[in-house]
Design a protein around this motif. Structure first.
Motif, PDB file in Angstrom:
ATOM      1  N   GLU A 151     -13.599  -6.158  -4.510  1.00 51.17           N
ATOM      2  CA  GLU A 151     -12.425  -6.536  -4.786  1.00 51.17           C
ATOM      3  C   GLU A 151     -11.934  -5.463  -6.053  1.00 51.17           C
ATOM      4  O   GLU A 151     -10.582  -5.228  -6.195  1.00 51.17           O
ATOM      5  CB  GLU A 151     -12.700  -7.863  -5.520  1.00 51.17           C
ATOM      6  CG  GLU A 151     -11.378  -8.666  -5.686  1.00 51.17           C
ATOM      7  CD  GLU A 151     -11.844 -10.037  -6.206  1.00 51.17           C
ATOM      8  OE1 GLU A 151     -11.284 -10.365  -7.270  1.00 51.17           O
ATOM      9  OE2 GLU A 151     -12.680 -10.470  -5.509  1.00 51.17           O
ATOM     10  N   SER A 154     -10.126  -2.387  -4.327  1.00 46.74           N
ATOM     11  CA  SER A 154      -9.258  -2.673  -3.055  1.00 46.74           C
ATOM     12  C   SER A 154      -7.966  -2.101  -3.236  1.00 46.74           C
ATOM     13  O   SER A 154      -7.285  -1.524  -2.217  1.00 46.74           O
ATOM     14  CB  SER A 154      -8.842  -4.402  -3.054  1.00 46.74           C
ATOM     15  OG  SER A 154      -8.169  -4.510  -4.272  1.00 46.74           O
ATOM     16  N   HIS A 155      -7.626  -1.810  -4.569  1.00 43.86           N
ATOM     17  CA  HIS A 155      -6.099  -0.937  -4.755  1.00 43.86           C
ATOM     18  C   HIS A 155      -6.313   0.549  -4.286  1.00 43.86           C
ATOM     19  O   HIS A 155      -5.283   1.126  -3.798  1.00 43.86           O
ATOM     20  CB  HIS A 155      -5.691  -0.981  -6.246  1.00 43.86           C
ATOM     21  CG  HIS A 155      -6.667  -0.269  -7.285  1.00 43.86           C
ATOM     22  ND1 HIS A 155      -7.867  -0.713  -7.506  1.00 43.86           N
ATOM     23  CD2 HIS A 155      -6.373   0.880  -7.698  1.00 43.86           C
ATOM     24  CE1 HIS A 155      -8.296  -0.040  -8.342  1.00 43.86           C
ATOM     25  NE2 HIS A 155      -7.699   1.065  -8.572  1.00 43.86           N
ATOM     26  N   ALA A 158      -6.135   0.590  -0.390  1.00 44.17           N
ATOM     27  CA  ALA A 158      -4.712   0.200  -0.152  1.00 44.17           C
ATOM     28  C   ALA A 158      -3.818   1.402  -0.326  1.00 44.17           C
ATOM     29  O   ALA A 158      -2.888   1.901   0.597  1.00 44.17           O
ATOM     30  CB  ALA A 158      -4.306  -1.042  -0.793  1.00 44.17           C
ATOM     31  N   SER A 159      -4.194   2.237  -1.457  1.00 46.93           N
ATOM     32  CA  SER A 159      -3.519   3.588  -1.598  1.00 46.93           C
ATOM     33  C   SER A 159      -3.655   4.398  -0.486  1.00 46.93           C
ATOM     34  O   SER A 159      -2.786   5.177  -0.310  1.00 46.93           O
ATOM     35  CB  SER A 159      -3.708   3.857  -2.981  1.00 46.93           C
ATOM     36  OG  SER A 159      -3.266   5.149  -3.449  1.00 46.93           O
ATOM     37  N   LYS A 162      -1.987   3.820   2.806  1.00 44.25           N
ATOM     38  CA  LYS A 162      -0.529   3.855   2.360  1.00 44.25           C
ATOM     39  C   LYS A 162      -0.143   5.393   2.415  1.00 44.25           C
ATOM     40  O   LYS A 162       0.759   5.826   3.379  1.00 44.25           O
ATOM     41  CB  LYS A 162      -0.043   3.569   1.125  1.00 44.25           C
ATOM     42  CG  LYS A 162       1.530   3.411   0.867  1.00 44.25           C
ATOM     43  CD  LYS A 162       1.849   2.667  -0.336  1.00 44.25           C
ATOM     44  CE  LYS A 162       3.426   2.719  -0.584  1.00 44.25           C
ATOM     45  NZ  LYS A 162       3.922   2.198  -1.749  1.00 44.25           N
TER      46      LYS A 162
END
Length: 179
Positions: A151, A154-155, A158-159, A162
């Motif tokens: 958790e 998680s960023h 995601a990055s 992307k």
């Protein structure tokens, strides 16, 4: 009258005769190991590729293996290339293999490429079962794969996704411009 003998021509002939004799003697003295019971091997294997041609058909591999399990029983072997693979299709047998006899089946094949690329089997996926493997697994499950750590990072995932999608789009756009 002397018998002339050319030494370089005798050496290969002698080596050939000696190696042939050793081969014949080892073949005659070789005795198979005790009568170990082995699971049946599925039929239809080709010489070099084994059963890979059956698994690469239009039918998914799990259905092919299920059909083979109906024919050969809940435990059988197939050839993946030149290597044998054990197939278990019964959950009771799989439970026995993964709990009672897990140390026997936790061994991984050793190879020179894995040894060099994994720094003498230091990576968890290639290291042999033992104290080191248990410690690395404990660190991986508690520190790297815990819910809190996943958790928290998680960023980052995601990055990365992307960025990867953006780079693929830009590559696609430049290819379209060339055409």
């Amino acid at each position: 009258m002397y018998l002339q003998c050319d030494l370089p021509s005798i050496v290969p002939a002698t080596a050939t005769i000696l190696s042939s004799l050793l081969l014949i003697i080892s073949y005659l003295l070789w005795k198979p190991r005790g009568s170990r019971r082995t699971p049946p091997e599925a039929g239809g294997a080709w010489p070099v590729i084994g059963h890979l041609h059956l698994l690469a058909g239009s039918e998914p591999p799990h259905l092919t293996l299920g059909r083979m399990a109906d024919e050969y029983g809940p435990i059988f072997t197939i050839r993946m290339g030149v290597h044998k693979a054990l197939v278990i299709s019964s959950w009771e047998t799989a439970k026995e293999f993964l709990t009672t006899n897990d140390k026997v089946f936790a061994k991984r094949p050793k190879g020179i490429a894995a040894e060099i690329l994994t720094y003498n089997y230091a990576m968890i996926a290639f290291s042999p079962y033992g104290g080191y493997w248990r410690q690395v697994r404990k660190v991986a499950t508690l520190e790297l794969l815990s819910n809190h750590r996943l958790e928290m990072l998680s960023h980052v995932r995601a990055s990365e996704v992307k960025t990867a999608v953006k780079e693929k789009y830009e590559l696609w756009a430049t290819i379209l411009e060339w055409n």
